[in-house]
Design a protein around this motif. Sequence first.
Motif, PDB file in Angstrom:
ATOM      1  N   MET A 118       0.832  -1.201   0.000  1.00 34.61           N
ATOM      2  CA  MET A 118       0.000   0.000   0.000  1.00 34.61           C
ATOM      3  C   MET A 118       0.868   1.253   0.000  1.00 34.61           C
ATOM      4  SD  MET A 118      -3.241  -0.473   2.459  1.00 34.61           S
ATOM      5  CE  MET A 118      -2.821   0.721   3.695  1.00 34.61           C
ATOM      6  N   GLY A 119       1.936   1.218   0.805  1.00 29.94           N
ATOM      7  CA  GLY A 119       2.863   2.343   0.825  1.00 29.94           C
ATOM      8  C   GLY A 119       3.513   2.537  -0.530  1.00 29.94           C
ATOM      9  N   VAL A 120       3.929   1.417  -1.148  1.00 33.38           N
ATOM     10  CA  VAL A 120       4.542   1.501  -2.473  1.00 33.38           C
ATOM     11  C   VAL A 120       3.549   2.089  -3.471  1.00 33.38           C
ATOM     12  CG1 VAL A 120       5.493   0.120  -4.334  1.00 33.38           C
ATOM     13  CG2 VAL A 120       6.096  -0.399  -1.985  1.00 33.38           C
ATOM     14  N   PHE A 122       1.146   4.224  -2.874  1.00 36.01           N
ATOM     15  CA  PHE A 122       1.123   5.679  -2.671  1.00 36.01           C
ATOM     16  C   PHE A 122       2.284   6.339  -3.408  1.00 36.01           C
ATOM     17  CE2 PHE A 122      -1.702   5.779   1.136  1.00 36.01           C
ATOM     18  CZ  PHE A 122      -2.359   6.948   0.843  1.00 36.01           C
ATOM     19  N   VAL A 123       3.481   5.789  -3.190  1.00 38.88           N
ATOM     20  CA  VAL A 123       4.669   6.424  -3.751  1.00 38.88           C
ATOM     21  C   VAL A 123       4.617   6.389  -5.279  1.00 38.88           C
ATOM     22  CG1 VAL A 123       7.164   6.298  -3.938  1.00 38.88           C
ATOM     23  CG2 VAL A 123       6.071   5.924  -1.741  1.00 38.88           C
ATOM     24  N   ASN A 125       2.011   6.050  -7.214  1.00 38.46           N
ATOM     25  CA  ASN A 125       0.948   6.937  -7.661  1.00 38.46           C
ATOM     26  C   ASN A 125       1.429   8.380  -7.646  1.00 38.46           C
ATOM     27  OD1 ASN A 125      -1.605   8.395  -7.719  1.00 38.46           O
ATOM     28  ND2 ASN A 125      -2.517   6.394  -7.382  1.00 38.46           N
ATOM     29  N   GLY A 126       2.125   8.749  -6.559  1.00 38.97           N
ATOM     30  CA  GLY A 126       2.651  10.106  -6.468  1.00 38.97           C
ATOM     31  C   GLY A 126       3.657  10.391  -7.564  1.00 38.97           C
ATOM     32  N   VAL A 127       4.541   9.429  -7.827  1.00 38.91           N
ATOM     33  CA  VAL A 127       5.568   9.635  -8.855  1.00 38.91           C
ATOM     34  C   VAL A 127       4.907   9.848 -10.220  1.00 38.91           C
ATOM     35  CG1 VAL A 127       7.412   8.492 -10.128  1.00 38.91           C
ATOM     36  CG2 VAL A 127       7.379   8.388  -7.653  1.00 38.91           C
ATOM     37  N   ARG A 129       1.824  10.837 -10.909  1.00 39.11           N
ATOM     38  CA  ARG A 129       1.138  12.123 -10.959  1.00 39.11           C
ATOM     39  C   ARG A 129       2.133  13.267 -11.072  1.00 39.11           C
ATOM     40  NH1 ARG A 129      -4.092  12.359  -7.324  1.00 39.11           N
ATOM     41  NH2 ARG A 129      -4.899  10.291  -7.688  1.00 39.11           N
ATOM     42  N   PHE A 130       3.259  13.103 -10.370  1.00 36.43           N
ATOM     43  CA  PHE A 130       4.260  14.156 -10.353  1.00 36.43           C
ATOM     44  C   PHE A 130       4.852  14.333 -11.749  1.00 36.43           C
ATOM     45  CE2 PHE A 130       8.429  15.952  -9.429  1.00 36.43           C
ATOM     46  CZ  PHE A 130       8.066  16.943  -8.557  1.00 36.43           C
TER      47      PHE A 130
ATOM     48  N   MET B 386       9.775  23.454  -3.992  1.00 35.99           N
ATOM     49  CA  MET B 386       9.935  23.521  -5.442  1.00 35.99           C
ATOM     50  C   MET B 386      10.418  24.905  -5.869  1.00 35.99           C
ATOM     51  SD  MET B 386       9.591  20.886  -7.062  1.00 35.99           S
ATOM     52  CE  MET B 386       9.433  19.286  -6.346  1.00 35.99           C
ATOM     53  N   HIS B 402       6.687  23.064 -14.861  1.00 42.89           N
ATOM     54  CA  HIS B 402       6.189  21.727 -14.566  1.00 42.89           C
ATOM     55  C   HIS B 402       6.405  21.380 -13.100  1.00 42.89           C
ATOM     56  CE1 HIS B 402       5.143  17.526 -15.281  1.00 42.89           C
ATOM     57  NE2 HIS B 402       6.172  17.212 -14.519  1.00 42.89           N
ATOM     58  N   LEU B 403       7.604  21.690 -12.602  1.00 40.50           N
ATOM     59  CA  LEU B 403       7.916  21.346 -11.214  1.00 40.50           C
ATOM     60  C   LEU B 403       6.989  22.075 -10.260  1.00 40.50           C
ATOM     61  CD1 LEU B 403      11.798  21.160 -11.148  1.00 40.50           C
ATOM     62  CD2 LEU B 403      10.173  19.308 -10.867  1.00 40.50           C
ATOM     63  N   SER B 406       3.540  20.691 -10.391  1.00 43.63           N
ATOM     64  CA  SER B 406       3.422  19.342  -9.860  1.00 43.63           C
ATOM     65  C   SER B 406       3.537  19.298  -8.342  1.00 43.63           C
ATOM     66  CB  SER B 406       4.504  18.444 -10.450  1.00 43.63           C
ATOM     67  OG  SER B 406       4.361  18.390 -11.837  1.00 43.63           O
ATOM     68  N   GLN B 409       1.136  17.497  -6.281  1.00 42.67           N
ATOM     69  CA  GLN B 409       1.085  16.027  -6.268  1.00 42.67           C
ATOM     70  C   GLN B 409       2.043  15.434  -5.238  1.00 42.67           C
ATOM     71  OE1 GLN B 409      -1.294  15.131  -8.091  1.00 42.67           O
ATOM     72  NE2 GLN B 409      -1.472  16.920  -9.389  1.00 42.67           N
ATOM     73  N   MET B 410       2.705  16.290  -4.477  1.00 39.48           N
ATOM     74  CA  MET B 410       3.698  15.805  -3.513  1.00 39.48           C
ATOM     75  C   MET B 410       3.077  15.001  -2.387  1.00 39.48           C
ATOM     76  SD  MET B 410       6.885  16.965  -4.009  1.00 39.48           S
ATOM     77  CE  MET B 410       7.675  17.551  -2.503  1.00 39.48           C
ATOM     78  N   LEU B 412       0.814  12.518  -2.040  1.00 39.77           N
ATOM     79  CA  LEU B 412       0.775  11.060  -2.044  1.00 39.77           C
ATOM     80  C   LEU B 412       2.167  10.494  -1.840  1.00 39.77           C
ATOM     81  CD1 LEU B 412      -1.682  10.664  -4.988  1.00 39.77           C
ATOM     82  CD2 LEU B 412      -2.117  10.214  -2.594  1.00 39.77           C
ATOM     83  N   LEU B 413       3.113  11.119  -2.515  1.00 38.58           N
ATOM     84  CA  LEU B 413       4.496  10.683  -2.422  1.00 38.58           C
ATOM     85  C   LEU B 413       4.954  10.723  -0.962  1.00 38.58           C
ATOM     86  CD1 LEU B 413       6.499   9.992  -4.703  1.00 38.58           C
ATOM     87  CD2 LEU B 413       7.487  12.231  -4.345  1.00 38.58           C
ATOM     88  N   MET B 415       3.139  10.832   1.801  1.00 38.76           N
ATOM     89  CA  MET B 415       2.425   9.898   2.667  1.00 38.76           C
ATOM     90  C   MET B 415       2.960   8.483   2.485  1.00 38.76           C
ATOM     91  SD  MET B 415       0.507  11.489   4.519  1.00 38.76           S
ATOM     92  CE  MET B 415       0.679  13.248   4.537  1.00 38.76           C
ATOM     93  N   GLY B 416       3.209   8.111   1.222  1.00 39.03           N
ATOM     94  CA  GLY B 416       3.740   6.774   0.964  1.00 39.03           C
ATOM     95  C   GLY B 416       5.092   6.595   1.621  1.00 39.03           C
TER      96      GLY B 416
END
Lengths: 336, 434
Positions: A118-120, A122-123, A125-127, A129-130, B386, B402-403, B406, B409-410, B412-413, B415-416
């Motif tokens: 689940m953590g992976v 998130f990461v 998904n974030g990457v 989207r980023f 950024m 872009h940065l 974006s 979108q930080m 989710l990253l 939190m993960g």
Amino acid sequence: MDILNALVAFLNFVFFPALAYGAQLSLGALGVTLIYGILRFSNFAHGDTMAFGTMATILVTWLFQAVGIGLGPLPTALLALPFGIAATALLLLFTDRAVYRFYRVQKAKPVILVIVSMGVMFVMNGVVRFIIGVNDINFSDGQRFIISARDFREMTGLDEGLAIRTTSLITLVTAAIAVALLFWFLNKTRTGKSMRAFSDNEDLALLSGINPERVVAVTWIIVAALATTAGVLYGLDKSFKAFTYFQLLLPIFAAAIVGGLGSPLGAIAGGFVIAFSEVTITYAWKKVLGYVLPEPLEPDGLVQLLSTDYKFAVSFAILIVVLLFRPTGLFRGQSV
Amino acid sequence: MTDTNRNILYFALMAVLIVGTGMTQGWNVALTLLNMGVISAILAIGVNLQWGFAGLFNIGVMGFVALGGLGAVLVSMPPTEGAWSAGGFRIVGALILGAATIVAAVIAQRRMAKGRARTLATLAILIVGFFVFRAVFDPGVEAVEAINPAGTGYLGGMNLPVLIAWPVGGLLAAGAAWVIGKTALGLRSDYLAIATLGIAEIVIAVLKNEDWLSRGVKNVIGIPRPVPYEIDLQQDPGFVDRATGLGLDPVTASTIYVKFAYLILFVIVLLIVLWLAQRALNSPWGRMMRAIRDNETAAEAMGKDVKGRHLQIFILGSAICGVAGAMMTTLDSQLTPTSYQPLRFTFLVWVMVIVGGSGNNFGAVLGGLLIWWLWVMVEPIGLGLMELITAGMPDGSALKDHLIASAAQMRLLTMGLILLLVLRFSPRGLIPEK
């Protein structure tokens, strides 16, 4: 004539879309089932792995398009697919080294690995989207139809047209090649056999000198190939959106469980079962029935069993039925 | 340092974070954040009950939250005039028919001898039942949705005070949990996860599509509040006098007053839920739950009804999520089915529970407050980061744009990463189970 028209409408709106969707789901479910068989956990990051692979492929596609490399009538994304697979394989191997291996060495409970995935998720998904954003991206180019509905009507003189989309055909051909390669690999090569041995009985496999780290690494590479292919095919057929790929998790898991977790053949069967039920139940049958039934019986409504937004409900209902009546799935997977 | 001192320190630091936010970004921001943080804490207690006490892996929190939100609509909105007579009773009748079909199918399964006849009978009951259900249901829905579709077009609610909706939302969620628990509990833990993930998506699909129930994507707005409206406060001379007496501008004072009133209500609920959860944890029942969690086989050998207890705690935890969902909808004064996203309403709650410390109720509360604070703050922090990174780049460069775009979108990253780091280096969380 009416029967033919009905048949063509059925093929055009139900059979071919479901076939393509089923192939995409099967590829996705194969990845889930392989991870389950070898690494023994349900990988919730699979949808986002697909998204990542597709994103990598899209980026390379754009590069090719900018330089002017193409495949003529075929979408450029096919040319970019190997690069996408390579990028995804690197990412998955890195994730395994950085995240999963620690828990594997510890022999953590499967549910802990699920939370870790689940953590992976998130990461990843974030990457995604980023890097590429959250918008719908259509990256299909080349010729759209092999036979368009109008050509078909002119050729046959029927009222209904049968449009064969390039992406559907590509999906089927690519999926067939991928599955054939996978089964050849699992059944004929030494590495494939050691993978199956590892999946059947880990201790016995270790005793006979199979290197677990190698098996795991090969598994991740195969999963990367399957997930990227599934993602790219789905994206070509529809469009790419990070969130949609996350939502594919449910039908993919349903397919893998319906087929029997850990059974590759089951994953393929499950994919088609889920796809065909989703499409037939959410399709509005008015047109087909209008041709078949005599005038007074013709339906007034759309004859749609459930609205399209309930497609998740369909995969879910099948899943529940299978869990209740045959928890090991159609093909007797590993789970209890 | 003893455990208690450390815990007090953690909560004190949390208070500093909130107060700091209030001082730098204004008290309105801080109170908004705290309100949602308290609701998150209640959600985290619910999930902690299931995961921390019983080891049940529920990733359908979003569905239970949304059902709670539906509860708020059904209880507090005024009924739509004429909707019930036009088709409401018909719809209810159809739903009863649908439920009867399922019951009949289950009875057929149980009573008839195994074999082809049973399968065919069950299928026949389900198929005939489905079409009868649709035949009764569809005209009713059409009639209800035809009533002023731009303004209402749904059945409406019962026009009761919205506070009643909170327990009702919990009941709705508990009902759904009973259905799902009956089918999926007792199977592998992964299957429960998939089943709950599925039910959550279905609940959202129902809210989006069944316009007669929840107006679908047209949203229900203007759900009555349990607290006064800002505009009324600003026109109340007594309030304005008091505000100016405190040296505050009446507009700011009124918004803070309203948020503070919400906060008091939420904190009361939080304290009740926390007290109950603590009592449960330290009771024989709680010890039994943990015994089952740690070794199901041994607990079963001791005569404990594992499946029954799992069902019980699954329903309780989901009900708490439903209460929190109703509170959330009350706070927003609107139900927007499209705003329910699994990453935000399910997986974020899991991060809260894991980071706070699974198995510890205070940990869940701390995790809820802290992770919610981070979730809100990561965006401005990410944007600042950024801007710092891109400071050297020329204006108008594509990469810079872009940065910066974006940065949103930080979240989710981050939190993960937090989840992965906590799982790896401190798997018991900030406040571990005793």
